[in-house]
Design a protein around this motif. Structure first.
Motif, PDB file in Angstrom:
ATOM      1  N   ASP A   1      38.235  36.573  34.271  1.00 34.09           N
ATOM      2  CA  ASP A   1      37.970  37.598  35.322  1.00 34.09           C
ATOM      3  C   ASP A   1      38.624  39.065  34.953  1.00 34.09           C
ATOM      4  O   ASP A   1      39.170  39.910  35.401  1.00 34.09           O
ATOM      5  CB  ASP A   1      38.438  37.425  36.622  1.00 34.09           C
ATOM      6  N   GLY A   2      38.963  39.047  33.008  1.00 33.20           N
ATOM      7  CA  GLY A   2      39.324  40.818  32.657  1.00 33.20           C
ATOM      8  C   GLY A   2      38.166  41.852  32.786  1.00 33.20           C
ATOM      9  O   GLY A   2      36.542  42.155  32.746  1.00 33.20           O
TER      10      GLY A   2
ATOM     11  N   GLY B   1      44.542  46.948  31.529  1.00 34.28           N
ATOM     12  CA  GLY B   1      43.771  45.582  32.034  1.00 34.28           C
ATOM     13  C   GLY B   1      44.189  44.972  32.595  1.00 34.28           C
ATOM     14  O   GLY B   1      45.040  44.297  32.531  1.00 34.28           O
ATOM     15  N   PHE B   2      43.163  44.037  33.444  1.00 24.92           N
ATOM     16  CA  PHE B   2      42.989  42.857  34.510  1.00 24.92           C
ATOM     17  C   PHE B   2      43.021  41.978  33.941  1.00 24.92           C
ATOM     18  O   PHE B   2      41.835  42.000  33.434  1.00 24.92           O
ATOM     19  CB  PHE B   2      43.909  43.849  36.141  1.00 24.92           C
TER      20      PHE B   2
ATOM     21  N   VAL C   1      34.353  45.068  26.726  1.00 20.90           N
ATOM     22  CA  VAL C   1      36.139  44.710  24.725  1.00 20.90           C
ATOM     23  C   VAL C   1      36.583  43.828  25.160  1.00 20.90           C
ATOM     24  O   VAL C   1      37.108  42.829  25.626  1.00 20.90           O
ATOM     25  CB  VAL C   1      37.204  46.374  25.947  1.00 20.90           C
ATOM     26  N   VAL C   2      36.689  43.330  23.885  1.00 21.48           N
ATOM     27  CA  VAL C   2      37.260  42.606  23.471  1.00 21.48           C
ATOM     28  C   VAL C   2      38.794  42.636  22.945  1.00 21.48           C
ATOM     29  O   VAL C   2      39.329  43.148  22.729  1.00 21.48           O
ATOM     30  CB  VAL C   2      36.635  41.451  22.450  1.00 21.48           C
ATOM     31  N   ILE C   3      39.667  41.622  24.031  1.00 21.39           N
ATOM     32  CA  ILE C   3      41.463  41.913  23.843  1.00 21.39           C
ATOM     33  C   ILE C   3      41.331  40.121  22.807  1.00 21.39           C
ATOM     34  O   ILE C   3      41.025  39.523  23.421  1.00 21.39           O
ATOM     35  CB  ILE C   3      41.762  42.269  25.278  1.00 21.39           C
ATOM     36  N   GLU C   4      42.743  40.851  21.986  1.00 20.83           N
ATOM     37  CA  GLU C   4      43.158  39.529  21.643  1.00 20.83           C
ATOM     38  C   GLU C   4      44.550  39.250  21.716  1.00 20.83           C
ATOM     39  O   GLU C   4      44.576  40.707  21.912  1.00 20.83           O
ATOM     40  CB  GLU C   4      42.701  39.836  19.893  1.00 20.83           C
TER      41      GLU C   4
ATOM     42  N   GLU D   1      37.263  38.903  26.939  1.00 14.45           N
ATOM     43  CA  GLU D   1      36.686  39.620  27.205  1.00 14.45           C
ATOM     44  C   GLU D   1      36.571  40.878  28.725  1.00 14.45           C
ATOM     45  O   GLU D   1      37.341  40.162  29.719  1.00 14.45           O
ATOM     46  CB  GLU D   1      35.433  39.426  26.884  1.00 14.45           C
ATOM     47  N   PHE D   2      36.980  41.985  28.261  1.00 13.95           N
ATOM     48  CA  PHE D   2      37.262  42.694  29.483  1.00 13.95           C
ATOM     49  C   PHE D   2      36.389  43.133  29.898  1.00 13.95           C
ATOM     50  O   PHE D   2      35.900  44.621  29.100  1.00 13.95           O
ATOM     51  CB  PHE D   2      38.451  43.515  29.120  1.00 13.95           C
ATOM     52  N   GLU D   3      35.722  43.457  30.683  1.00 13.05           N
ATOM     53  CA  GLU D   3      34.739  44.485  31.206  1.00 13.05           C
ATOM     54  C   GLU D   3      35.002  46.043  32.382  1.00 13.05           C
ATOM     55  O   GLU D   3      35.753  45.717  32.892  1.00 13.05           O
ATOM     56  CB  GLU D   3      33.671  43.935  32.649  1.00 13.05           C
TER      57      GLU D   3
END
Length: 151
Positions: free
Chosen positions: A37-38, A52-53, A129-132, A144-146
């Motif tokens: 749920d990013g 981001g959440f 957006v991919v966050i590592e 993955e964050f939308e």
């Protein structure tokens, strides 16, 4: 002969007793926390920061220790936490986030969250957006964050 058997039996029992404790300390190579749920709050154009959440779930048998965040679409990414101190909202960087086995870290407005600084290009609603999140043991959790427009 009995002394040798007793010593061997004692050694085997000691190994069996301590093996589970040792196994718990080793990272499970096939088990990584999962981001669910990013989402990233879309901010008006020109704003240098975004938040981001979501949830980072650790369903593994060992604690997961996140030691940072990074995004190829931002110059900088960090985990932050907002707390009320002496009646004032204070935000601070979280250099290390420990997630216990079978637990989750909830990233939400007004609490633990992801700070994304200086987007390299304007983001639109619907962009992924991919966050590592690097782990202390050298592995990396990817999520993955939308990007979403505010309600």
């Amino acid at each position: 002969m009995h002394t040798i058997r007793r010593a061997l039996l004692a050694s085997v029992l000691a190994l069996v007793a301590f093996a589970p404790a040792c196994a718990k300390e080793k990272p499970q190579a096939d088990c990584l926390p999962v981001v669910r749920d990013g989402w990233i709050r879309l901010v008006p154009g020109g704003m240098p920061m975004q938040a981001g959440f979501g949830r980072i779930e650790n369903r593994c048998g060992n604690p997961a220790i996140l030691i940072g965040a990074r995004s190829t679409m931002h110059d900088s990414a960090e985990l932050h936490e907002t707390k009320i101190v002496d009646g004032v909202n204070r935000m601070r960087a979280v250099p290390e986030l420990r997630i216990a086995p079978n637990d989750a870290a909830v990233l939400k407005p007004g609490g633990l969250h992801l700070m994304l600084m200086d987007p390299r290009a304007p983001l639109k609603a619907g962009t992924k957006v991919v966050i590592e999140f690097p782990l202390q043991d050298g592995r990396v959790v990817r999520g993955e964050f939308e990007v979403r427009a505010p309600n």
